[in-house]
Design a protein around this motif. Structure first.
Motif, mmCIF file in Angstrom:
data_model
loop_
_atom_site.group_PDB
_atom_site.id
_atom_site.type_symbol
_atom_site.label_atom_id
_atom_site.label_comp_id
_atom_site.label_asym_id
_atom_site.label_seq_id
_atom_site.Cartn_x
_atom_site.Cartn_y
_atom_site.Cartn_z
ATOM 1 N N UNK A 1 0.960 -1.098 0.095
ATOM 2 C CA UNK A 1 0.102 0.125 0.218
ATOM 3 C C UNK A 1 0.948 1.199 0.053
ATOM 4 N N UNK A 2 0.478 2.258 -0.938
ATOM 5 C CA UNK A 2 0.958 3.695 -0.522
ATOM 6 C C UNK A 2 0.704 4.183 0.657
ATOM 7 N N UNK A 3 1.157 5.143 1.086
ATOM 8 C CA UNK A 3 0.774 6.016 2.294
ATOM 9 C C UNK A 3 -0.601 6.587 2.077
ATOM 10 N N UNK A 4 -1.095 7.571 2.897
ATOM 11 C CA UNK A 4 -2.530 7.857 2.872
ATOM 12 C C UNK A 4 -3.040 8.678 1.542
ATOM 13 N N UNK A 5 -4.173 8.180 0.948
ATOM 14 C CA UNK A 5 -5.021 8.748 -0.041
ATOM 15 C C UNK A 5 -6.344 8.187 -0.330
ATOM 16 N N UNK A 6 -7.066 9.044 -0.441
ATOM 17 C CA UNK A 6 -8.553 8.363 -0.448
ATOM 18 C C UNK A 6 -9.394 9.288 -1.987
ATOM 19 N N UNK A 7 -10.087 8.441 -2.436
ATOM 20 C CA UNK A 7 -10.643 9.321 -3.496
ATOM 21 C C UNK A 7 -12.152 9.466 -3.420
ATOM 22 N N UNK A 8 -12.749 10.485 -3.316
ATOM 23 C CA UNK A 8 -14.237 10.768 -2.909
ATOM 24 C C UNK A 8 -14.798 11.108 -4.393
ATOM 25 N N UNK A 9 -15.894 10.637 -5.082
ATOM 26 C CA UNK A 9 -16.516 10.857 -6.003
ATOM 27 C C UNK A 9 -18.252 11.057 -5.840
ATOM 28 N N UNK A 10 -18.362 12.214 -6.542
ATOM 29 C CA UNK A 10 -20.077 12.310 -6.540
ATOM 30 C C UNK A 10 -20.291 13.252 -7.463
ATOM 31 N N UNK A 11 -21.489 12.913 -8.111
ATOM 32 C CA UNK A 11 -21.805 13.779 -9.367
ATOM 33 C C UNK A 11 -20.900 14.078 -10.354
ATOM 34 N N UNK A 12 -19.998 13.131 -10.482
ATOM 35 C CA UNK A 12 -18.983 13.196 -11.704
ATOM 36 C C UNK A 12 -17.556 14.086 -10.884
ATOM 37 N N UNK A 13 -17.675 14.472 -9.883
ATOM 38 C CA UNK A 13 -16.673 15.335 -9.256
ATOM 39 C C UNK A 13 -15.583 14.413 -8.469
ATOM 40 N N UNK A 14 -14.378 14.810 -8.610
ATOM 41 C CA UNK A 14 -13.472 13.932 -7.833
ATOM 42 C C UNK A 14 -12.530 14.656 -6.937
#
Ligand SMILES: [Zn+2]
Length: 255
Positions: free
Chosen positions: A17-30
């Motif tokens: 695993x890399x260090x901390x990172x999270x991808x949040x997506x809604x309505x096509x927005x990242x």
């Protein structure tokens, strides 16, 4: 909201695993939440390289922000020419920190990133309502509550025990909480949480699901899970890269 764990290793990258990172997506927005060591690579499995609309960094420890330097290189030297700036929300000093990674100065990084200082309270970022507060960590560090259409994610970033974290996470559907330490490890109170303390915060906040993250590679994963088990009685799991959470995920398994 779709939440994808890109990196969940604590303090430095691990073999898986890399260090901390999270991808949040809604309505096509990242929205990317933290961009730690090695995260830019696997992030591209889940989002087009230039498909990121905004970035938030919780604090300026390298394992949460150093790949902003790599991402600046990509946006600066893109084969199609330099890319327009995107918002980067972070603590005061984020621009200077990123300029230090790239070595090409403040003007160069500010041409690719529009830096905005985080401050306690709510803000709108794309379709998300983002509320931040200061955590209990040796440098200025923000925990997050991100809401979209009534669904709420809370993220501890790095913190020791924190009433502010409990308030941010109150009745959140999901708490991504750091669990850097195991019981009995020599810790200082303003640095990180043990798995047991993370579970105590989740129980006090009454969250719907707890996912332990910021898992330091030398700790035993099963012991981390076991130490949280029984303290928090809702759905509990350990983060793994590629894990999809949120309203797009299948429901957690109740125990
Ligand atoms: Zn830190």
């Amino acid at each position: 909201m779709r939440v994808t764990v890109i990196g969940c290793a604590g303090s430095f990258p691990g073999p898986d695993s890399p260090a901390s990172c999270y991808l949040l997506e809604a309505e096509g927005f990242r929205l990317v939440l933290d961009l730690g060591n090695g995260a830019l690579g696997p992030l591209q499995r889940h989002a087009e390289l230039f498909g990121v609309d905004a970035i938030c960094v919780s604090h300026l420890h390298a394992d949460h922000c150093v790949d902003l330097g790599a991402y600046w290189v990509a946006r600066q030297y893109s084969a199609d020419g330099p890319r327009p700036p995107i918002p980067v929300h972070g603590p005061r000093g984020t621009a200077e920190r990123v300029a230090g990674f790239g070595g090409e100065g403040m003007e160069a990084v500010q041409a690719r990133f529009a830096f905005r200082d985080l401050a306690p309270g709510p803000a709108e970022i794309g379709p998300f309502r983002v509320t931040v507060d200061r955590m209990n960590h040796p440098v200025e560090t923000f925990g997050f509550r991100v809401e979209h259409h009534g669904w709420a994610l809370a993220y501890s970033a790095d913190t020791g025990e924190s009433g502010a974290l409990v308030r941010l996470a109150e009745h959140a559907d999901l708490l991504l909480c750091e669990a850097s330490f195991l019981d009995g490890q020599d810790t200082r109170p303003d640095l990180h949480l043990t798995a047991r303390q993370a579970a105590e915060h989740a129980a006090r906040a009454g969250v719907g699901e707890l996912v332990l993250t910021h898992l330091v590679p030398w700790n035993d994963r099963e012991r981390t899970l076991a130490e949280a088990d029984g303290i928090y009685s809702g759905p509990l799991s350990l983060a793994v890269p590629g894990m999809v959470l949120g309203t797009a995920a299948s429901p957690p398994v109740s125990r």
